[in-house]
Design a protein around this motif. Structure first.
Motif, short mmCIF file in Angstrom:
data_model
loop_
_atom_site.label_atom_id
_atom_site.label_comp_id
_atom_site.label_asym_id
_atom_site.label_seq_id
_atom_site.Cartn_x
_atom_site.Cartn_y
_atom_site.Cartn_z
N ALA A 1 0.83 -1.21 0.00
CA ALA A 1 0.00 0.00 0.00
C ALA A 1 0.87 1.26 0.00
O ALA A 1 0.53 2.26 -0.62
N LEU A 2 1.97 1.21 0.71
CA LEU A 2 2.95 2.31 0.78
C LEU A 2 4.34 1.70 0.70
O LEU A 2 4.52 0.52 0.97
N LEU A 3 5.33 2.51 0.37
CA LEU A 3 6.71 2.03 0.37
C LEU A 3 7.11 1.70 1.80
O LEU A 3 7.12 2.59 2.66
N PRO A 4 7.39 0.42 2.10
CA PRO A 4 7.72 0.04 3.48
C PRO A 4 9.00 0.72 3.99
O PRO A 4 10.01 0.74 3.30
N LYS A 5 8.92 1.27 5.18
CA LYS A 5 10.07 1.92 5.80
C LYS A 5 11.22 0.93 5.95
O LYS A 5 12.39 1.29 5.80
N ALA A 6 10.91 -0.33 6.23
CA ALA A 6 11.96 -1.35 6.38
C ALA A 6 12.82 -1.44 5.12
O ALA A 6 14.02 -1.65 5.21
N TRP A 7 12.22 -1.26 3.95
CA TRP A 7 12.99 -1.33 2.72
C TRP A 7 13.98 -0.18 2.64
O TRP A 7 15.14 -0.38 2.26
N THR A 8 13.52 1.02 2.97
CA THR A 8 14.43 2.18 2.91
C THR A 8 15.49 2.08 4.00
O THR A 8 16.62 2.51 3.80
N ASP A 9 15.14 1.51 5.14
CA ASP A 9 16.12 1.33 6.23
C ASP A 9 17.18 0.29 5.87
O ASP A 9 18.31 0.38 6.34
N GLN A 10 16.80 -0.70 5.06
CA GLN A 10 17.70 -1.82 4.79
C GLN A 10 18.45 -1.72 3.46
O GLN A 10 19.28 -2.56 3.17
N VAL A 11 18.18 -0.68 2.69
CA VAL A 11 18.92 -0.50 1.44
C VAL A 11 20.19 0.30 1.76
O VAL A 11 20.18 1.20 2.60
N ALA A 12 21.29 -0.09 1.14
CA ALA A 12 22.57 0.57 1.38
C ALA A 12 22.55 1.99 0.82
O ALA A 12 21.76 2.32 -0.07
N ASP A 13 23.42 2.83 1.36
CA ASP A 13 23.58 4.17 0.81
C ASP A 13 23.86 4.06 -0.68
O ASP A 13 24.69 3.25 -1.11
N GLY A 14 23.16 4.84 -1.48
CA GLY A 14 23.33 4.78 -2.92
C GLY A 14 22.58 3.63 -3.57
O GLY A 14 22.69 3.43 -4.78
N GLY A 15 21.83 2.87 -2.78
CA GLY A 15 21.09 1.73 -3.30
C GLY A 15 19.86 2.15 -4.09
O GLY A 15 19.56 3.33 -4.21
N LEU A 16 19.16 1.15 -4.63
CA LEU A 16 18.01 1.41 -5.48
C LEU A 16 16.90 0.42 -5.14
O LEU A 16 17.17 -0.77 -4.93
N ILE A 17 15.68 0.92 -5.10
CA ILE A 17 14.48 0.09 -4.89
C ILE A 17 13.62 0.22 -6.13
O ILE A 17 13.35 1.33 -6.58
#
Length: 194
Positions: free
Chosen positions: A125-141
């Motif tokens: 439903a929304l971009l999960p915060k866990a995904w943004t927390d767990q992606v490396a600096d400079g990463g991509l979702i």
């Protein structure tokens, strides 16, 4: 021919989607969409990737080939039947850099984070915060998000520094108060479901 197309030549899609021991897998994404999203991810050797929505396991093998034997793929699905079958097929095909887990992907998977890339075949439903927390600096979702009532659109979400996305302007429709950067919607090609 791009890297995804070259990898796809080595991966027997039908072996995953219609495995002789299991039969057809109803939970799978359109191969055209899979190839497009993986091209958007710009996967490179040695990368660590989280995949949410294991499905048949076809996309997982493509990712594994693109990141090479020194890369890592963590694939999650809420359906234990799918993760067990995908793991079996990956083992049959000699993939050592893939791990499938039965879990709710919206919570991410901290045990193997951080990830250089995150791809989702499910639509939260929304971009999960866990995904943004767990992606490396400079990463991509890359994930389908219900931004508007427009079918067949996905947006890559990137630009992480300090693991936060760019704030959205007040009153904007961006999910979770964040906006995507450098994104162009790409319509999906029709799929016959075979």
């Amino acid at each position: 021919m791009n890297a995804v197309a070259l990898a796809a030549e080595q991966v027997p899609e039908r072996h995953y989607t219609h495995h002789e021991g299991r039969g057809p897998t109803p939970h799978r994404s359109n191969p055209v969409v899979i190839h497009r999203e993986l091209a958007t991810l710009d996967l490179q050797p040695h990368m660590r990737v989280a995949e949410y929505g294991t499905g048949s396991g076809y996309s997982t093998e493509l990712i594994a080939r693109l990141v090479g034997p020194t890369g890592e793929v963590t694939s999650l699905d809420i359906d234990a039947y799918l993760t067990r079958w995908a793991s079996l097929i990956h083992h049959e095909r000699g993939l050592d850099n893939v791990r499938c887990y039965t879990a709710d992907g919206t919570a991410g998977f901290r045990e193997r984070a951080p990830y250089d890339r995150v791809v989702a075949w499910c639509t939260p439903a929304l971009l999960p915060k866990a995904w943004t927390d767990q992606v490396a600096d400079g990463g991509l979702i890359v994930a389908p998000l219900p931004i508007a009532d427009v079918p067949n659109m996905t947006f890559p979400v990137g630009g992480w520094t300090g693991r936060t996305a760019s704030p959205a302007p007040p009153g904007s429709p961006w999910p979770g108060g964040h906006r995507t950067t450098g994104c162009t919607p790409a319509p999906a090609a029709p799929w016959t479901g075979s």
